[in-house]
Enzyme design. Structure first.
Site, mmCIF file in Angstrom:
data_model
loop_
_atom_site.group_PDB
_atom_site.id
_atom_site.type_symbol
_atom_site.label_atom_id
_atom_site.label_comp_id
_atom_site.label_asym_id
_atom_site.label_seq_id
_atom_site.Cartn_x
_atom_site.Cartn_y
_atom_site.Cartn_z
ATOM 1 N N HIS A 1 -26.557 22.461 0.686
ATOM 2 C CA HIS A 1 -26.623 22.977 -0.672
ATOM 3 C C HIS A 1 -25.629 24.106 -0.897
ATOM 4 O O HIS A 1 -25.456 24.926 -0.001
ATOM 5 C CB HIS A 1 -28.049 23.490 -0.914
ATOM 6 C CG HIS A 1 -28.286 23.948 -2.310
ATOM 7 N ND1 HIS A 1 -28.380 23.066 -3.367
ATOM 8 C CD2 HIS A 1 -28.437 25.189 -2.830
ATOM 9 C CE1 HIS A 1 -28.590 23.759 -4.472
ATOM 10 N NE2 HIS A 1 -28.617 25.047 -4.184
ATOM 11 N N CYS B 1 -1.555 1.779 -3.008
ATOM 12 C CA CYS B 1 -2.540 2.848 -2.758
ATOM 13 C C CYS B 1 -1.940 4.248 -2.697
ATOM 14 O O CYS B 1 -2.458 5.177 -3.311
ATOM 15 C CB CYS B 1 -3.252 2.608 -1.431
ATOM 16 S SG CYS B 1 -3.488 0.904 -0.975
ATOM 17 N N LYS C 1 -0.172 5.488 -5.949
ATOM 18 C CA LYS C 1 -1.239 5.536 -6.966
ATOM 19 C C LYS C 1 -2.121 6.759 -6.769
ATOM 20 O O LYS C 1 -2.420 7.501 -7.706
ATOM 21 C CB LYS C 1 -2.055 4.234 -6.874
ATOM 22 C CG LYS C 1 -3.233 4.098 -7.809
ATOM 23 C CD LYS C 1 -4.525 4.722 -7.349
ATOM 24 C CE LYS C 1 -4.993 4.405 -5.964
ATOM 25 N NZ LYS C 1 -5.504 3.057 -5.775
ATOM 26 N N ALA D 1 12.335 -13.714 5.956
ATOM 27 C CA ALA D 1 12.266 -14.791 6.955
ATOM 28 C C ALA D 1 11.329 -15.864 6.433
ATOM 29 O O ALA D 1 10.321 -15.540 5.793
ATOM 30 C CB ALA D 1 11.759 -14.246 8.287
ATOM 31 N N GLU E 1 -25.578 16.192 -1.483
ATOM 32 C CA GLU E 1 -26.968 16.432 -1.094
ATOM 33 C C GLU E 1 -27.931 15.524 -1.869
ATOM 34 O O GLU E 1 -29.046 15.262 -1.423
ATOM 35 C CB GLU E 1 -27.354 17.901 -1.283
ATOM 36 C CG GLU E 1 -27.469 18.350 -2.726
ATOM 37 C CD GLU E 1 -27.870 19.825 -2.841
ATOM 38 O OE1 GLU E 1 -28.767 20.257 -2.116
ATOM 39 O OE2 GLU E 1 -27.263 20.535 -3.669
ATOM 40 N N GLU F 1 -7.808 2.111 -12.791
ATOM 41 C CA GLU F 1 -7.139 3.272 -12.200
ATOM 42 C C GLU F 1 -5.991 3.744 -13.094
ATOM 43 O O GLU F 1 -5.860 4.936 -13.393
ATOM 44 C CB GLU F 1 -6.643 2.929 -10.790
ATOM 45 C CG GLU F 1 -7.815 2.740 -9.832
ATOM 46 C CD GLU F 1 -7.413 2.389 -8.410
ATOM 47 O OE1 GLU F 1 -6.252 1.988 -8.190
ATOM 48 O OE2 GLU F 1 -8.274 2.511 -7.510
ATOM 49 N N CYS G 1 0.824 -1.214 0.000
ATOM 50 C CA CYS G 1 0.000 0.000 0.000
ATOM 51 C C CYS G 1 0.856 1.261 0.000
ATOM 52 O O CYS G 1 0.649 2.162 -0.809
ATOM 53 C CB CYS G 1 -0.935 -0.017 1.208
ATOM 54 S SG CYS G 1 -1.877 1.505 1.352
ATOM 55 N N TYR H 1 -9.524 -3.207 -10.483
ATOM 56 C CA TYR H 1 -9.125 -1.957 -9.835
ATOM 57 C C TYR H 1 -7.923 -1.322 -10.533
ATOM 58 O O TYR H 1 -7.956 -0.175 -10.953
ATOM 59 C CB TYR H 1 -8.687 -2.227 -8.399
ATOM 60 C CG TYR H 1 -9.769 -2.482 -7.400
ATOM 61 C CD1 TYR H 1 -10.185 -1.467 -6.548
ATOM 62 C CD2 TYR H 1 -10.347 -3.736 -7.265
ATOM 63 C CE1 TYR H 1 -11.149 -1.692 -5.593
ATOM 64 C CE2 TYR H 1 -11.318 -3.977 -6.304
ATOM 65 C CZ TYR H 1 -11.710 -2.953 -5.473
ATOM 66 O OH TYR H 1 -12.663 -3.180 -4.529
HETATM 67 P P1 NDP Z 1 -8.838 -7.346 -9.670
HETATM 68 O O1 NDP Z 1 -9.179 -8.584 -8.947
HETATM 69 O O2 NDP Z 1 -9.526 -6.076 -9.316
HETATM 70 O O3 NDP Z 1 -9.087 -7.566 -11.225
HETATM 71 C C1 NDP Z 1 -8.413 -8.557 -11.927
HETATM 72 C C2 NDP Z 1 -8.804 -8.459 -13.379
HETATM 73 O O4 NDP Z 1 -7.948 -9.286 -14.139
HETATM 74 C C3 NDP Z 1 -10.208 -8.913 -13.647
HETATM 75 O O5 NDP Z 1 -10.752 -8.120 -14.664
HETATM 76 C C4 NDP Z 1 -10.014 -10.341 -14.112
HETATM 77 O O6 NDP Z 1 -10.989 -10.778 -15.016
HETATM 78 C C5 NDP Z 1 -8.709 -10.238 -14.864
HETATM 79 N N1 NDP Z 1 -7.941 -11.473 -14.902
HETATM 80 C C6 NDP Z 1 -7.708 -12.310 -13.891
HETATM 81 N N2 NDP Z 1 -6.937 -13.322 -14.305
HETATM 82 C C7 NDP Z 1 -6.679 -13.114 -15.611
HETATM 83 C C8 NDP Z 1 -5.952 -13.828 -16.604
HETATM 84 N N3 NDP Z 1 -5.316 -14.949 -16.331
HETATM 85 N N4 NDP Z 1 -5.912 -13.307 -17.851
HETATM 86 C C9 NDP Z 1 -6.536 -12.148 -18.144
HETATM 87 N N5 NDP Z 1 -7.251 -11.450 -17.242
HETATM 88 C C10 NDP Z 1 -7.318 -11.944 -16.000
HETATM 89 O O7 NDP Z 1 -7.253 -7.247 -9.564
HETATM 90 P P2 NDP Z 1 -6.212 -6.061 -9.677
HETATM 91 O O8 NDP Z 1 -4.968 -6.705 -10.151
HETATM 92 O O9 NDP Z 1 -6.763 -4.906 -10.433
HETATM 93 O O10 NDP Z 1 -6.038 -5.603 -8.171
HETATM 94 C C11 NDP Z 1 -5.656 -6.564 -7.183
HETATM 95 C C12 NDP Z 1 -6.340 -6.288 -5.879
HETATM 96 O O11 NDP Z 1 -5.745 -5.157 -5.270
HETATM 97 C C13 NDP Z 1 -7.813 -5.958 -6.016
HETATM 98 O O12 NDP Z 1 -8.608 -7.090 -5.930
HETATM 99 C C14 NDP Z 1 -8.058 -5.011 -4.865
HETATM 100 O O13 NDP Z 1 -8.523 -5.734 -3.778
HETATM 101 C C15 NDP Z 1 -6.707 -4.417 -4.576
HETATM 102 N N6 NDP Z 1 -6.683 -3.017 -5.045
HETATM 103 C C16 NDP Z 1 -7.534 -2.118 -4.465
HETATM 104 C C17 NDP Z 1 -7.552 -0.813 -4.885
HETATM 105 C C18 NDP Z 1 -8.509 0.142 -4.264
HETATM 106 O O14 NDP Z 1 -9.018 -0.153 -3.185
HETATM 107 N N7 NDP Z 1 -8.801 1.279 -4.886
HETATM 108 C C19 NDP Z 1 -6.664 -0.331 -5.932
HETATM 109 C C20 NDP Z 1 -5.828 -1.364 -6.496
HETATM 110 C C21 NDP Z 1 -5.855 -2.651 -6.054
HETATM 111 P P3 NDP Z 1 -12.322 -11.531 -14.507
HETATM 112 O O15 NDP Z 1 -13.230 -10.450 -13.983
HETATM 113 O O16 NDP Z 1 -12.809 -12.170 -15.732
HETATM 114 O O17 NDP Z 1 -11.886 -12.494 -13.447
#
Ligand code: NDP
Length: 448
Positions: free
Chosen positions: A437, A47, A50, A115, A442, A182, A42, A178
């Site tokens: 407002h 986070c 980013k 570790a 709101e 982003e 993070c 995500y």
């Molecule tokens: P996400 O789980 O959000 O999304 C993964 C994406 O990759 C999905 O669209 C998924 O498709 C696709 N995918 C998964 N496997 C494959 C594959 N083998 N080939 C092609 N596409 C694939 O993961 P992120 O990597 O974006 O982020 C990781 C985690 O980090 C998030 O789950 C979140 O919890 C955390 N995060 C949170 C943020 C926030 O709070 N703002 C910001 C960034 C990260 P499908 O839907 O089809 O499975």
């Protein structure tokens, strides 16, 4: 047998840091091992940097809109990626220092080495030293998963994206979650041509469908090139350094950079968990009970390595609950219900509680209120971007079970609204609150 420590934490990310310092404050003798940098994903490569890039990216629109508000901004306006990148990294260094200091101030010993577990009460450091502890806490997080495909080594992940020597002219981002959305927004604002390739038809699974559709509509209008049903088949690197990406159902795409944002997997490889009988699930996540205890009684795990909810504030809560329960005499479990979350896309979106589809499936009788509006600032700026707020209510009790929104400052507004959803308030409670407002928030008390 006397142990070297009461608690040995592996991983000084958000969860491990919180658990270690609270355990130490409760009187435990604590060491934390970190193989990279204190702060974890993070703070160091997630986070925090980013969000700073999101702020930086937003200036592109603000500068364009400025003239509608009377400001003459000399054109062309230039942007220095190197300056922003270096400033962001300096801020990361500062927070890394603050985290380190907090641990030290609480008497936690920081061991800057990897570790691994060698038994229920023992760990081995990278230099070969063995340490013993009454309890071990595994808080090692997760890493970016990269799809198996030829040439995948030519792509980067969110680890490298913050350090790019220069901005790519064209980038292909793999994934539709995500990180993909982003960074699609960030790079687009910086002037990079962005192609987002998703293996399915769905972006941001888990968020409300209408909100996701609105992001897709606005992002497409801005010029982000979405490719759906486009799984990775391979990447070829040409002599000129350009990357040719092969996707299912698409003509090959030529770009300068490929970013994999295809989910994250627990960091359990080579961690020695089997030596202590710590079981993992099919995705490699450490199996834990509600008290964060693994299948080995002296070993606990928190955060992304347990793959419950991959969010920093959740890991922090788990760390706090572990330390309070085990060392503070206050047994605590984390409540995973109604966790708010946000995607810092352009514009951002946020949600808490059940989506409309979930509520219809679980509750049967559902009432949905929404407001689809053009924020005042966008109107004056001539920006054709509409915000959308949705409130999902239990049709029988009037209780608000979910709020979902996309638009400027959605995460800031949603955090406050999440308190009301968590508290179980009703639509009538929202209606009884006088609007503030003029604001976008709101709309939440004016929904009809
Ligand atoms: P996400 O789980 O959000 O999304 C993964 C994406 O990759 C999905 O669209 C998924 O498709 C696709 N995918 C998964 N496997 C494959 C594959 N083998 N080939 C092609 N596409 C694939 O993961 P992120 O990597 O974006 O982020 C990781 C985690 O980090 C998030 O789950 C979140 O919890 C955390 N995060 C949170 C943020 C926030 O709070 N703002 C910001 C960034 C990260 P499908 O839907 O089809 O499975």
């Amino acid at each position: 047998m006397p142990y070297d420590y009461d608690l040995f934490t592996i991983g000084a990310g958000s969860g491990g840091t919180r658990a270690s310092r609270v355990a130490a404050a409760h009187g435990a003798r604590v060491a934390v091992a970190e193989e990279y940098r204190v702060g974890g994903t993070c703070v160091i490569r997630g986070c925090v940097p980013k969000k700073l890039l999101v702020y930086g990216a937003h200036f592109a629109e603000d500068l364009r809109d400025a003239r509608h508000f009377g400001w003459d901004v000399p054109a062309p306006c230039s942007f220095s990626w190197a300056r922003l990148r270096d400033n962001v990294m300096r801020e990361v260094d500062r927070i890394n220092g603050a985290y380190t200091q907090t641990l030290r101030n609480n008497g936690v010993e920081i061991i800057e080495q990897r570790a691994v577990v060698t038994g229920p009460h023992t760990v081995r450091l990278a230099d070969g030293t063995e340490k013993t502890a009454e309890r071990i806490l595994v808080a090692v997080g997760a890493h970016s998963a990269i799809p198996e495909c030829e040439g995948h080594e030519h792509g980067i992940t969110s680890n490298e994206v913050f350090h790019l020597p220069e901005l790519p002219r064209r980038i292909l981002i793999a994934g539709g979650g995500y990180i993909a959305n982003e960074f699609a927004g960030i790079f687009h604002q910086f002037g990079t041509h962005v192609i987002l390739a998703n293996r399915s038809q769905e972006l941001l699974r888990g968020y409300d469908a209408q909100i996701r559709d609105r992001l897709l509509q606005i992002s497409t209008m801005k010029g982000i090139d979405f490719r759906f049903d486009a799984a990775f088949r391979g990447i070829d690197k040409g002599a000129d350094g350009c990357l040719t990406v092969h996707l299912t159902g698409q003509e090959p795409v030529v770009v300068d950079q490929v970013l994999f944002a295809t989910g994250r997997r627990p960091n359990v490889a080579g961690l020695g968990l089997e030596s202590a009988g710590v079981e993992v699930d099919d995705l490699g996540a450490i199996k834990v009970d509600a008290h964060n205890a693994s299948t080995c009684p002296s070993i606990y795990a928190i955060g992304d390595v347990t793959n419950r909810v991959q969010l920093t504030p959740v890991a922090i809560r788990e760390g706090q609950a572990f330390a309070d329960s085990v060392y503070g005499g206050r047994p605590t479990t984390v409540d995973y219900d109604c966790i708010p979350s946000a995607v810092f896309s352009h514009p951002p979106l946020a949600g808490v509680g059940m989506t409309e589809a979930e509520a219809r499936e679980k509750l049967g009788s559902v009432r949905v209120y929404s407001s689809d509006f053009r924020p005042m600032k966008n109107v004056l700026a001539g920006r054709n971007e509409r915000a959308l707020y949705k409130m999902v209510c239990d049709g029988m009790t009037d209780r608000v079970v979910g709020i979902h929104m996309i638009g400027p400052d959605a995460p800031e507004i949603l955090q406050a609204a999440a308190v009301a959803v968590k508290a179980g308030l009703t639509k009538a409670d929202f209606d009884a609150t006088v609007a503030l407002h003029p604001s976008m928030a709101e709309e939440l008390v004016l929904l009809r």
